[in-house]
Scaffold this motif. Structure first.
Motif, mmCIF file in Angstrom:
data_model
loop_
_atom_site.group_PDB
_atom_site.id
_atom_site.type_symbol
_atom_site.label_atom_id
_atom_site.label_comp_id
_atom_site.label_asym_id
_atom_site.label_seq_id
_atom_site.Cartn_x
_atom_site.Cartn_y
_atom_site.Cartn_z
ATOM 1 N N GLY B 124 0.782 -1.242 0.000
ATOM 2 C CA GLY B 124 0.000 0.000 0.000
ATOM 3 C C GLY B 124 0.806 1.280 0.000
ATOM 4 O O GLY B 124 0.255 2.368 0.159
ATOM 5 N N VAL B 125 2.146 1.183 -0.168
ATOM 6 C CA VAL B 125 2.944 2.420 -0.235
ATOM 7 C C VAL B 125 2.978 2.900 -1.688
ATOM 8 O O VAL B 125 3.193 2.103 -2.602
ATOM 9 N N ASN B 126 2.771 4.201 -1.892
ATOM 10 C CA ASN B 126 2.674 4.767 -3.235
ATOM 11 C C ASN B 126 4.067 5.152 -3.767
ATOM 12 O O ASN B 126 4.487 6.297 -3.682
ATOM 13 N N VAL B 127 4.784 4.135 -4.281
ATOM 14 C CA VAL B 127 6.131 4.394 -4.823
ATOM 15 C C VAL B 127 6.160 4.022 -6.307
ATOM 16 O O VAL B 127 5.578 3.024 -6.714
ATOM 17 N N GLU B 128 6.884 4.818 -7.096
ATOM 18 C CA GLU B 128 6.974 4.581 -8.532
ATOM 19 C C GLU B 128 8.421 4.717 -8.972
ATOM 20 O O GLU B 128 9.191 5.490 -8.386
ATOM 21 N N LEU B 129 8.778 4.035 -10.067
ATOM 22 C CA LEU B 129 10.123 4.184 -10.625
ATOM 23 C C LEU B 129 10.189 5.415 -11.524
ATOM 24 O O LEU B 129 9.211 5.731 -12.223
ATOM 25 N N SER B 130 11.316 6.086 -11.550
ATOM 26 C CA SER B 130 11.482 7.308 -12.353
ATOM 27 C C SER B 130 11.280 7.002 -13.834
ATOM 28 O O SER B 130 11.407 5.857 -14.269
ATOM 29 N N PHE B 131 11.008 8.057 -14.622
ATOM 30 C CA PHE B 131 10.579 7.877 -16.012
ATOM 31 C C PHE B 131 11.731 7.876 -17.009
ATOM 32 O O PHE B 131 11.660 8.476 -18.061
ATOM 33 N N SER B 132 12.804 7.200 -16.647
ATOM 34 C CA SER B 132 13.962 7.117 -17.538
ATOM 35 C C SER B 132 13.867 5.856 -18.386
ATOM 36 O O SER B 132 12.934 5.084 -18.267
ATOM 37 N N THR B 133 14.854 5.634 -19.261
ATOM 38 C CA THR B 133 14.951 4.381 -20.014
ATOM 39 C C THR B 133 16.282 3.731 -19.676
ATOM 40 O O THR B 133 17.311 4.311 -19.989
ATOM 41 N N PRO B 134 16.302 2.555 -19.038
ATOM 42 C CA PRO B 134 15.169 1.835 -18.470
ATOM 43 C C PRO B 134 14.583 2.578 -17.265
ATOM 44 O O PRO B 134 15.269 3.385 -16.639
ATOM 45 N N ARG B 135 13.321 2.290 -16.978
ATOM 46 C CA ARG B 135 12.655 2.990 -15.872
ATOM 47 C C ARG B 135 13.372 2.744 -14.552
ATOM 48 O O ARG B 135 13.800 1.640 -14.250
ATOM 49 N N GLY B 136 13.513 3.812 -13.769
ATOM 50 C CA GLY B 136 14.120 3.705 -12.455
ATOM 51 C C GLY B 136 15.581 4.117 -12.421
ATOM 52 O O GLY B 136 16.132 4.375 -11.355
ATOM 53 N N LEU B 137 16.225 4.197 -13.597
ATOM 54 C CA LEU B 137 17.658 4.490 -13.627
ATOM 55 C C LEU B 137 17.931 5.998 -13.521
ATOM 56 O O LEU B 137 17.281 6.788 -14.189
ATOM 57 N N VAL B 138 18.883 6.382 -12.679
ATOM 58 C CA VAL B 138 19.414 7.750 -12.758
ATOM 59 C C VAL B 138 20.892 7.662 -13.118
ATOM 60 O O VAL B 138 21.589 6.719 -12.728
ATOM 61 N N LEU B 139 21.378 8.628 -13.898
ATOM 62 C CA LEU B 139 22.802 8.747 -14.204
ATOM 63 C C LEU B 139 23.338 9.966 -13.447
ATOM 64 O O LEU B 139 22.563 10.870 -13.102
ATOM 65 N N GLY B 140 24.612 10.004 -13.253
ATOM 66 C CA GLY B 140 25.224 11.154 -12.576
ATOM 67 C C GLY B 140 24.919 12.475 -13.275
ATOM 68 O O GLY B 140 24.880 13.526 -12.636
ATOM 69 N N CYS B 141 24.674 12.407 -14.583
ATOM 70 C CA CYS B 141 24.425 13.627 -15.374
ATOM 71 C C CYS B 141 23.022 13.655 -15.965
ATOM 72 O O CYS B 141 22.740 14.478 -16.841
ATOM 73 N N ASP B 142 22.140 12.764 -15.557
ATOM 74 C CA ASP B 142 20.795 12.759 -16.155
ATOM 75 C C ASP B 142 19.746 12.371 -15.119
ATOM 76 O O ASP B 142 19.626 11.212 -14.734
ATOM 77 N N TYR B 143 18.991 13.386 -14.697
ATOM 78 C CA TYR B 143 17.930 13.177 -13.711
ATOM 79 C C TYR B 143 16.572 13.526 -14.311
ATOM 80 O O TYR B 143 15.609 13.731 -13.588
ATOM 81 N N THR B 144 16.503 13.605 -15.651
ATOM 82 C CA THR B 144 15.265 14.058 -16.290
ATOM 83 C C THR B 144 14.112 13.078 -16.055
ATOM 84 O O THR B 144 12.957 13.446 -16.201
ATOM 85 N N GLY B 145 14.422 11.819 -15.696
ATOM 86 C CA GLY B 145 13.366 10.857 -15.362
ATOM 87 C C GLY B 145 12.656 11.192 -14.051
ATOM 88 O O GLY B 145 11.580 10.666 -13.766
ATOM 89 N N LEU B 146 13.276 12.062 -13.257
ATOM 90 C CA LEU B 146 12.669 12.452 -11.966
ATOM 91 C C LEU B 146 11.686 13.609 -12.202
ATOM 92 O O LEU B 146 11.980 14.778 -11.920
ATOM 93 N N ARG B 147 10.514 13.253 -12.717
ATOM 94 C CA ARG B 147 9.525 14.297 -13.004
ATOM 95 C C ARG B 147 9.119 15.040 -11.748
ATOM 96 O O ARG B 147 9.078 14.478 -10.665
ATOM 97 N N ARG B 148 8.798 16.299 -11.932
ATOM 98 C CA ARG B 148 8.424 17.135 -10.792
ATOM 99 C C ARG B 148 6.994 16.829 -10.320
ATOM 100 O O ARG B 148 6.243 16.169 -11.022
ATOM 101 N N GLY B 149 6.672 17.247 -9.114
ATOM 102 C CA GLY B 149 5.305 17.128 -8.637
ATOM 103 C C GLY B 149 5.068 15.991 -7.639
ATOM 104 O O GLY B 149 3.938 15.789 -7.205
ATOM 105 N N TYR B 150 6.100 15.264 -7.279
ATOM 106 C CA TYR B 150 5.933 14.189 -6.285
ATOM 107 C C TYR B 150 6.190 14.737 -4.879
ATOM 108 O O TYR B 150 6.832 15.775 -4.707
#
Lengths: 302, 302
Positions: B124-150
């Motif tokens: 029941g915890v509302n957790v989602e993976l970031s919107f990168s390709t593949p989903r959930g991945l962050v790079l040191g220079c790319d956080y664009t998958g971390l959409r705003r509004g959470y």
């Protein structure tokens, strides 16, 4: 320069040793004034053996003669940057009288050295230029032009980098003359040779060796093959590493899993920069003494 | 791995991040056992953006997913090296309950994170993976998958490298969870943001800027063009430098002749390594704020 730039398209890279940074800036402006795009290499260049060809479409390399054992595949201009001062050897004349002396110098002093050598000859001093191409030139990793059998060897260069290399190559003292300070001294290889032989002895106790090769003119495939053969004959396990450029940090990384390392890309790195690492880092000639387990075979650099 | 090696000829290069040195050795042995030649890269690899293609004929790159904005031209296998441990988030569950949380993690933890996220969702915890390709991945220079509004952003990674980048990108606090220590903390970007804005203000006082670009996936020609345009609009004189790899020494060299530098090859270098140089060294987004003379436009990294 003008004729090199004529007909060029794309981006010209300017690379230079750390001491010619100001000249590199001026050359870049010159290129831009002729309507071409210019990019500077942010890597200091330590020799004509390493030209980073990925940085543009044509290369202007400052301060070095072309490396005799390798040519870049992209269009490259090696632009001499002679020191504007005069090499004045009068202080050393009395030291050389009555002896046969062989002389080596660096790219930026070669023209001025030729002149002063001619003057000294005219005054009856027996001085000759080393047997390299062009005559008189020594490189940090190539002293083979310094043929044996002379009474004195005179190295004309700033600092002691080249005279140290020459003295280790010849295993005897050389005279180092610094054209900037006009000071000279005798460089004795033995204190350093002792330290190097200690490193060589230490490496003989090891079993695994990393052979670290480079790219472009610092890729020495035949040497690497020969060292692999020597290592296996001596009972050592060799592993090959390659890197476009080495730093102390990278070498320390490599040393984590072997007992010692041999650097084939640039034999000056072991001598000048990596002597204080915990495990031995050797030049190719030094490694041969290890693999044959014979200190008498010590040679520098190859 | 087997199918990648089948039919290959020549020399295979194995390159790895510093933490996967041991795995690189094992992979090299595996390759040699299959009758192929193997060479290790002596350069630690910090991302899939930089593959040194000159070192061999095919490349096995450990520990990173392919870089989304660039592909090597030589045959390259990106070999995942998942951490064998399990990511256990139970300590943090109560912190996330009743909130919408977006989660980002690094290549070696992605599979384990997916699993634990599914478990938490089932609870029941509302957790989602970031919107990168593949989903959930962050790079040191790319956080664009971390959409705003959470409500919360959870970064699962060793150390604070990725959580720091995410917090500066989002300009808000994120939760950093370290799967090795199982410790978590809130990372507040403001102390660092203040230092960065000070660098940006300092750069606004300058006139000449070095734009330092890289090679391969770190060559960002369109970004460089855009920055040249921004610089000239803002009244700054820009000069282009390129380097296959940067060290502090090289950057200090470049800074001798300009007022500040922008590094386009890897935007993490200004933040993590060159903050203590005498002149400002900026990431591309930071430089834009300088060129437009507007601190409000501060962004990191691009």
């Amino acid at each position: 320069m003008e004729s090199f730039l004529r007909g060029l398209k794309g981006r010209v890279v300017v690379e230079s040793p750390p001491g010619l940074w100001r000249e590199a800036k001026a050359v870049c402006s010159f290129i831009e004034e002729r309507g071409l795009e210019c990019v500077r290499s942010a890597m200091p260049s330590f020799g004509a053996c390493l030209v980073f060809q990925d940085l543009g479409d044509a290369i202007v390399h400052l301060g070095h003669y072309p490396y005799p054992w390798w040519k870049p595949s992209k269009k490259t201009l090696f632009l001499p940057c002679p020191w504007k001062g005069e090499v004045r050897l009068h202080k050393i004349k009395s030291e050389l009288e009555g002896k046969r002396t062989l002389v080596g110098t660096t790219a930026q002093h070669l023209e001025s050295v030729k002149k002063v050598i001619d003057e000294m000859k005219a005054e009856g001093v027996n001085v000759e230029l080393s047997f390299s191409t062009p005559r008189g030139l020594v490189l940090g990793c190539d002293y083979t032009g310094l043929r044996r059998g002379y009474d004195e060897y005179l190295i004309i260069a700033g600092g002691k980098f080249h005279s140290l290399g020459a003295s280790l190559y010849l295993k005897r003292d050389v005279i180092a003359f610094d054209p900037y300070s006009e000071r000279w001294e005798r460089v004795n290889p033995y204190p350093i040779l002792k330290r190097r032989l200690w490193k060589v002895s230490e490496a003989m106790e090891g079993r695994e060796v990393a052979i670290i090769d480079g790219i472009e003119g610092q890729s020495r495939e035949n040497l690497v093959k020969a060292l692999f053969l020597e290592a296996s004959r001596g009972g050592f396990k060799a592993r090959l590493f390659k890197a476009p450029i080495l730093t102390k940090e990278f070498v320390a990384n490599v040393l984590e899993e072997v007992d010692f390392a041999v650097i084939t890309s640039c034999p000056r790195l072991p001598l000048d920069d990596y002597g204080d690492l915990e495990k031995p880092v050797l030049a190719p000639g030094e490694a041969r003494a290890v693999f044959r387990r014979n200190l008498e075979l010590y040679s520098f650099p190859f």
